[in-house]
Scaffold this active site. Structure first.
Site, PDB file in Angstrom:
ATOM      1  N   ASP A   9       0.818  -1.205   0.026  1.00  0.00           N
ATOM      2  CA  ASP A   9       0.161  -0.081  -0.087  1.00  0.00           C
ATOM      3  C   ASP A   9       0.773   1.314   0.041  1.00  0.00           C
ATOM      4  O   ASP A   9       2.155   1.227   0.260  1.00  0.00           O
ATOM      5  CB  ASP A   9      -1.078   0.119   1.301  1.00  0.00           C
ATOM      6  N   ASP A  11      -0.024   5.052   1.205  1.00  0.00           N
ATOM      7  CA  ASP A  11      -0.083   5.889   2.285  1.00  0.00           C
ATOM      8  C   ASP A  11      -0.132   5.236   3.624  1.00  0.00           C
ATOM      9  O   ASP A  11      -0.853   4.193   3.769  1.00  0.00           O
ATOM     10  CB  ASP A  11      -1.554   6.510   2.369  1.00  0.00           C
ATOM     11  N   GLY A  46      -7.564   3.952   3.584  1.00  0.00           N
ATOM     12  CA  GLY A  46      -7.491   2.831   2.690  1.00  0.00           C
ATOM     13  C   GLY A  46      -8.655   2.945   1.879  1.00  0.00           C
ATOM     14  O   GLY A  46      -8.884   1.986   1.233  1.00  0.00           O
TER      15      GLY A  46
END
Length: 225
Positions: A9, A11, A46
């Site tokens: 991922d 961030d 997310g």
């Protein structure tokens, strides 16, 4: 089974732009009379831009106060504020341990991917100076369903030409870990409250190639048994 890819991922794993997102969302929310704080901002981790906006509108009791074009305009305003703030990012903005683990994965001839619901992912990687560290980047432009749907991780695996069962996904958000698990990958969670991850680490400082290979070996033994 060999580990063939690691999918990150963006961030909260590669760099921390959560505060930049918060400042942009807070400015937009204030304009429409909704107050949000950093605790509420945790709920936006997310998930996509439009999903984040809908959560903010529900939080302020204004879910039905704006039609679709108005919601698009609010989301665009937030993104413009956020993109301007990205000018502050440099290589120094990488989270601790990330440059080292990316180099270690590359040295092991294992593929690296990115799975981010941010439409700004490519620009962020350029600002950080690490765009060459990734073999494939899946962002929101390539998917129809946001996390916790597994589509973005499945897209990343397809772009890397590996099966999900041959890959590890790394996330800092509950929705992201859920997406990794649903994709059939092995999951690593960074931070508290991610006990549904196969491996939970307190921070990226604990993330290393040895950590990942030890985890992979332990999961492989469990699967065989």
């Amino acid at each position: 089974m060999m580990l063939k890819a690691v999918v990150f991922d963006l961030d909260g794993v590669i760099t921390d732009t959560a505060h930049l997102h918060f400042l942009a969302w807070r400015a937009v929310a204030q304009e429409i009379g909704i107050a949000i704080d950093e605790t509420f901002n945790e709920e936006l981790k997310g998930i996509s831009r439009m999903d984040s906006l809908m959560r903010i509108l529900r939080h302020g009791g204004k879910e039905k106060a704006f039609d679709h074009p108005q919601r698009l305009a609010l989301a665009s305003k937030k993104n413009a504020l956020y993109v301007r703030s990205l000018a502050s990012l440099t290589h120094e903005s990488l989270l601790p341990g990330i440059p080292e683990v990316l180099a270690e994965i590359r040295a092991a001839n294992v593929r690296t991917g990115l799975a981010s619901v941010s439409l700004n992912a490519s620009g962020i990687l350029r600002a950080l100076g690490i765009q060459q560290a990734f073999d494939f980047c899946a962002d929101a432009s390539r998917i129809a369903c946001s996390k916790p749907d597994p589509e973005i991780f499945l897209t990343a695996c397809a772009g890397l030409n590996v099966r999900p069962q041959e890959a590890i996904g790394i996330e800092d958000a509950a929705a992201g870990v859920e997406a990794i698990n649903a994709a059939g990958m092995q999951s690593v969670g960074i931070g508290p409250g991610l006990d549904h991850a196969g491996l939970q680490l307190r921070s990226t400082r604990e993330l290393s190639w040895k950590c990942l290979t030890d985890f992979w070996a332990s999961r492989t033994v469990l699967i065989r048994n």
